[in-house]
Design a protein around this motif. Structure first.
Motif, PDB file in Angstrom:
ATOM      1  N   SER A 269      -6.680  -1.726   0.783  1.00  0.00           N
ATOM      2  CA  SER A 269      -6.637  -0.280   0.567  1.00  0.00           C
ATOM      3  C   SER A 269      -8.033   0.317   0.476  1.00  0.00           C
ATOM      4  O   SER A 269      -8.186   1.536   0.548  1.00  0.00           O
ATOM      5  CB  SER A 269      -5.832   0.033  -0.698  1.00  0.00           C
TER       6      SER A 269
ATOM      7  N   ARG B 115     -13.011   4.782   1.533  1.00  0.00           N
ATOM      8  CA  ARG B 115     -12.025   4.989   2.601  1.00  0.00           C
ATOM      9  C   ARG B 115     -12.526   5.995   3.643  1.00  0.00           C
ATOM     10  O   ARG B 115     -12.058   5.994   4.764  1.00  0.00           O
ATOM     11  CB  ARG B 115     -10.686   5.457   2.015  1.00  0.00           C
TER      12      ARG B 115
ATOM     13  N   MET C  89       0.839  -1.206   0.000  1.00  0.00           N
ATOM     14  CA  MET C  89       0.000   0.000   0.000  1.00  0.00           C
ATOM     15  C   MET C  89       0.866   1.245   0.000  1.00  0.00           C
ATOM     16  O   MET C  89       0.502   2.275  -0.563  1.00  0.00           O
ATOM     17  CB  MET C  89      -0.959  -0.024   1.185  1.00  0.00           C
TER      18      MET C  89
ATOM     19  N   MET D  24      -7.223   2.919  -6.094  1.00  0.00           N
ATOM     20  CA  MET D  24      -7.916   3.394  -4.894  1.00  0.00           C
ATOM     21  C   MET D  24      -7.501   4.831  -4.585  1.00  0.00           C
ATOM     22  O   MET D  24      -8.335   5.679  -4.280  1.00  0.00           O
ATOM     23  CB  MET D  24      -7.580   2.511  -3.690  1.00  0.00           C
ATOM     24  N   ARG D  25      -6.210   5.067  -4.635  1.00  0.00           N
ATOM     25  CA  ARG D  25      -5.708   6.406  -4.315  1.00  0.00           C
ATOM     26  C   ARG D  25      -6.276   7.449  -5.281  1.00  0.00           C
ATOM     27  O   ARG D  25      -6.700   8.526  -4.877  1.00  0.00           O
ATOM     28  CB  ARG D  25      -4.181   6.419  -4.377  1.00  0.00           C
TER      29      ARG D  25
ATOM     30  N   ILE E 187      -5.692  10.167   4.383  1.00  0.00           N
ATOM     31  CA  ILE E 187      -5.558   9.672   3.012  1.00  0.00           C
ATOM     32  C   ILE E 187      -6.600   8.599   2.740  1.00  0.00           C
ATOM     33  O   ILE E 187      -6.770   7.703   3.542  1.00  0.00           O
ATOM     34  CB  ILE E 187      -4.151   9.103   2.777  1.00  0.00           C
TER      35      ILE E 187
ATOM     36  N   GLY F  79       1.578   1.892  -3.618  1.00  0.00           N
ATOM     37  CA  GLY F  79       0.406   2.343  -4.371  1.00  0.00           C
ATOM     38  C   GLY F  79      -0.067   3.733  -3.979  1.00  0.00           C
ATOM     39  O   GLY F  79      -0.640   4.446  -4.802  1.00  0.00           O
ATOM     40  N   PHE F  80       0.134   4.101  -2.720  1.00  0.00           N
ATOM     41  CA  PHE F  80      -0.362   5.398  -2.257  1.00  0.00           C
ATOM     42  C   PHE F  80       0.689   6.495  -2.301  1.00  0.00           C
ATOM     43  O   PHE F  80       0.412   7.625  -1.913  1.00  0.00           O
ATOM     44  CB  PHE F  80      -0.941   5.273  -0.842  1.00  0.00           C
TER      45      PHE F  80
ATOM     46  N   HIS G 117      -4.028  -0.623  -5.721  1.00  0.00           N
ATOM     47  CA  HIS G 117      -3.834   0.405  -4.683  1.00  0.00           C
ATOM     48  C   HIS G 117      -3.788   1.799  -5.313  1.00  0.00           C
ATOM     49  O   HIS G 117      -4.355   2.753  -4.778  1.00  0.00           O
ATOM     50  CB  HIS G 117      -2.527   0.164  -3.922  1.00  0.00           C
ATOM     51  N   LYS G 118      -3.124   1.916  -6.445  1.00  0.00           N
ATOM     52  CA  LYS G 118      -3.062   3.219  -7.128  1.00  0.00           C
ATOM     53  C   LYS G 118      -4.464   3.661  -7.555  1.00  0.00           C
ATOM     54  O   LYS G 118      -4.817   4.836  -7.466  1.00  0.00           O
ATOM     55  CB  LYS G 118      -2.149   3.139  -8.354  1.00  0.00           C
TER      56      LYS G 118
END
Lengths: 140, 741
Positions: free
Chosen positions: B359, B304, A90, B293-294, A140, A93-94, B290-291
């Motif tokens: 995520s 989230r 994560m 999701m962001r 976030i 990805g974040f 994950h990207k």
């Protein structure tokens, strides 16, 4: 907090050097002879400019890490505790700067820890470690 | 309706580390434990997702045995729900009922479960014969138990028999010990019990996240709607939290077996414990998600920030939110319990996944709630959720729009071990019966069950936990309440049956299906009963308008139940499939299937197990288990067309006030759908026209769906379909079907 910064007035995105910063990081920090595994990556653009992918210690990854493997040390640098990491990525990805790296041979990801090894070998003196204040924790 | 924008400055300032602790009696409780049986075994980690053995425990005889996982089990049943149904089939007879010793509770995580790189990969599937439906129930639950069970060496746990004293089953996957302990003085309710046991079995503070507890609470002992809490240790809050295996009363079976809790102590989790065939593909697929999701969550569902509660206002805006026992689809007070409130009330400064690597992080928590009623009055607690189902079921469906009361109802459902969805729907039924004089204060023993009376609602729940009064009757569920009220002569039987929202004995979950034919089928044409996890088509049908024709709806009722079954075979959560989608999804063919994510799942399964599949094979894997479960239902005396019948409230307006509240819509349908003129007709006449049209349409849907599924018009899988799926390899399956052809 300690933060690695690059001055693109001095760095020419690797056009006239041997990516010493990446090599030194890969060999000294990660014990691999492969600059692609370094915690900073210098990219050259066709228009003559360049870009550095490196961690600015913003701390977003600390917020999303589910196992509390990422924490700031006394210098404000975000460090990974390999014993706590569950390899979820994560953090990768974040990361808006794509500064969290992954070596396919390792389950634990890695990033720049502002150690300064790269600073010493840059032939152009483009890299430095600066002391800046920690940003506020983001939701976030 | 405008997109909600998250404003961090509005999040309530609540210290999420503060709550009442319950550890004072730990040493005395521990000292009272008595070892009834202990064995040692060799722990092992999975190879390509499988440990290749299951654990059988008979809590009555104390037999503890390992069983091999055969290649046939993997080929046909995959894992998770498939393994659960396979073991249950072998354990029971057609005459077995939920409280017979041979009934089992099977927990299986599935081959992909325990992966840490993709969202929603920590699920356990729980299967048992339901006390509410008398057929197999399956429940998909988060928390750490399933993954830690697998990392301790077992692809499934089979629990059979009945103990004569309260016991705990402890599996130490590090030391290789399995122990049945008598637990005579352990706390009863989950939020206390799981906290005590987590600290009791952890070797030190660092070990706390390696413990998971399965437990239930006081109300599971006195009702048929008991659920199981699967714990996970929240490192930031420093407390034990839960996800629930809610539907169908498995918690009731658990307590009937006198199991107080299951405790597993697993090894420290790392990213490669599944030993997948192709870790690189898993890593790349996980990071890609994950990207996504962001980048996309903030402008899509905001999972989230809000969890599943983000759809409260959407359902309300589209007249699909259940209000007052599914009579209406919206309410002016919904803003008090919609996501604009929950994203301020839920803690936002922490990580809320119910397994590592999620995520999507929808397991929101509301901290700092001081309870106003019940045995824990005055305590400060953390409440899990509220999820959409809880906000709708405990909230709007019962007319409760006070968020603190809603949280308290949610908390007590959880700690008492009862399903929030079931409790919401049965309470809504009770309240409507009260509204219509079927119930009154005398018949409820003094409870004034008027809409929105949260104090009476909570008292009914406390009665359920104490096994007293009207709460004990309510705990039988809607089906048995209907029978009881009719037997007592308390109201018109047709009205009671029309408004009692159950099918096969299971209460409806919280969506208004009156205007969505696809969701009507999505509820009633299910294997286990009307739970949206099999075919949540309402959003697709009514909000996104992706199923415009009758044929589209029928096809969706073929594809999606199979697609979604697959999550439960593998240990996946459904939410990351379509609660965030790639930015270009709407321009893709078959956008409603979210094709890029389907490919992710194909890749993750192949990369874990080393068995290469494609999206067609994925559906075939599910079809084997889905049809096996249908035959299982038939074997147990249900599973036919008559058992798929829907209460009329789920199909159309039952009462005059329902019709007249949406008269314009209904009158228009008489013109456009029936080709008739509503002018001059009484409401009763128009309601009769609707009833005829709607029930006919539903019946036609059944015909089409059954045919598409390869079933007879009575809902029985044909021999040709069984052969196509390879289920003819099981003669006893064929025998069941032959009796109905």
């Amino acid at each position: 907090m300690k933060q690695l910064v690059i001055d693109f007035q001095k760095c020419d995105a690797g056009r006239n050097c041997n990516h010493e910063c990446e090599m030194e990081c890969a060999i000294k920090v990660f014990k691999v002879d492969d600059p692609a595994q370094a915690a900073l990556q210098i990219k050259a653009y066709e228009d003559g400019g360049g870009k550095a992918i490196l961690c600015d210690q913003c701390g977003d990854c600390v917020v999303v890490c589910p196992s509390e493997a990422l924490k700031r040390n006394k210098l404000g640098v975000v460090m990974i505790d390999k014993q706590l990491c569950v390899g979820c990525y994560m953090c990768i990805g974040f990361c808006e700067k794509d500064a969290f790296m992954r070596n396919p041979d390792w389950i634990v990801p890695h990033k720049c820890t502002s150690c300064g090894i790269c600073v010493k070998v840059c032939p152009h003196g483009a890299l430095s470690i600066v002391d800046v204040s920690e940003p506020a924790v983001r939701i976030i | 309706m405008s997109q909600l924008v998250f404003d961090p400055s509005k999040v309530m300032d609540i210290d999420y580390t503060q709550r009442t602790e319950y550890l004072d009696g730990l040493e005395a409780i521990k000292a009272a434990h008595k070892v009834l049986k202990e064995i040692t075994y060799t722990p092992s980690l999975p190879d390509k997702g499988y440990t290749n053995r299951t654990l059988y425990v008979n809590v009555g005889t104390h037999e503890i045995t390992e069983k091999p996982v055969t290649q046939q089990m993997k080929d046909v049943f995959i894992g998770g729900r498939g393994f659960g149904l396979y073991h249950l089939w072998n354990a029971v007879k057609s005459t077995t009922r939920w409280n017979d010793p041979e009934n089992e509770i099977i927990i299986s995580p599935g081959p992909v479960a325990g992966m840490t790189q993709y969202a929603g990969t920590g699920k356990s599937l729980v299967v048992s014969l339901s006390p509410q439906t008398d057929i197999p129930i399956d429940s998909n639950v988060g928390g750490f138990y399933g993954p830690l069970l697998k990392f301790s060496g077992f692809d499934a746990l089979e629990l059979q028999g009945k103990s004569d004293k309260d016991i705990i089953l402890f599996i130490d996957g590090v030391k290789g010990i399995i122990r049945i302990e008598e637990a005579p003085t352990d706390p009863v309710d989950s939020h206390v019990l799981a906290e005590v046991l987590t600290h009791m079995y952890a070797e030190n503070e660092k070990d706390l996240p390696n413990i998971s507890v399965v437990s239930t609470g006081a109300a599971a002992e006195h009702s048929l709607i008991g659920m199981l809490n699967f714990s996970f240790y929240d490192r930031r809050r420093k407390c034990v939290r839960f996800k629930q295996a809610g539907r169908g009363g498995i918690g009731t079976v658990f307590r009937d077996k006198r199991i107080r809790a299951l405790v597993v102590r697993g090894p420290k989790v790392a990213g490669d414990l599944n030993h997948p065939a192709d870790p690189e593909t898993i890593a790349k697929t996980g990071i890609k998600f994950h990207k996504e999701m962001r980048e996309n969550d903030g402008t899509q569902c905001m999972m989230r920030r809000n969890g599943t509660a983000h759809i409260v206002e959407i359902m309300d805006a589209y007249d699909l939110l259940p209000v007052h026992n599914f009579q209406y689809g919206s309410h002016p007070d919904v803003h008090k319990i919609d996501s604009s409130y929950w994203q301020q009330r839920c803690t936002q400064h922490t990580v809320d996944g119910c397994w590592y690597g999620c995520s999507m992080a929808c397991a929101k928590g509301a901290d700092g709630l001081v309870l106003k009623t019940g045995p824990y009055k005055g305590d400060m607690v953390t409440v899990d959720g509220p999820e959409y189902e809880n906000a709708a079921g405990l909230g709007s469906n019962c007319g409760v729009f006070d968020p603190d009361y809603l949280l308290e109802l949610n908390f007590y459902c959880d700690t008492y071990g009862i399903c929030t969805i079931t409790y919401g729907t049965l309470t809504a039924f009770v309240m409507e019966c009260y509204q219509r004089g079927i119930l009154n204060k005398e018949r409820t023993g003094g409870l004034e069950m008027t809409w929105g009376n949260a104090e009476a609602d909570l008292e009914m729940m406390h009665q359920m936990a104490r096994g007293e009064g009207f709460g004990k009757i309510a705990g039988l569920g809607v089906k048995k309440m209907k029978e009881h009220f009719i037997k007592q002569g308390w109201g018109d039987p047709q009205l009671i049956n029309d408004i009692g929202m159950e099918n096969k004995g299971l209460e409806y979950s919280q969506y208004m299906s009156k205007e969505s034919l696809a969701q009507q089928g999505g509820y009633a044409l299910t294997n286990k009963g009307p739970q949206h996890d099999e075919a949540w088509l309402i959003f697709m049908d009514m909000v996104n308008k992706q199923l415009p024709t009758f044929e589209d709806k029928a096809e969706a009722l073929y594809y999606f139940p199979l697609f979604r079954t697959w999550f439960g075979l593998n240990g996946f959560c459904k939410l990351p499939w379509n609660d965030v989608v790639p930015a270009d999804n709407s321009s893709q063919p078959e956008a409603h299937k979210v094709p890029e994510h389907v490919q992710n799942y194909v890749d993750l399964f192949s990369a874990t197990t080393g068995v290469k599949i494609d999206k067609e094979e994925l559906i075939l894997q599910s079809a084997k288990v889905y049809n096996f479960q249908r035959v299982f239902n038939i074997r147990m005396g249900k599973g036919l067309r008559l058992h798929d019948a829907a209460p009329y409230r789920s199909l159309g307006p039952v009462t005059k006030e329902e019709y007249e509240s949406r008269a314009e819509r209904y009158d228009q349908q008489i013109i456009t759908e029936m080709g008739l003129d509503p002018a001059g007709k009484t409401t009763e006449e128009k309601m009769a026209l609707h009833r005829q049209w709607r029930t006919d349409r539903f019946s036609k849907l059944m015909d089409s769906v059954y045919t598409r599924r390869g079933w007879t018009l009575d809902g029985v899988p044909t021999l040709a379909r069984l052969e196509e799926l390879g289920l003819d390899a099981f003669p006893e399956v064929v025998d069941v079907v032959k009796q109905h052809l």
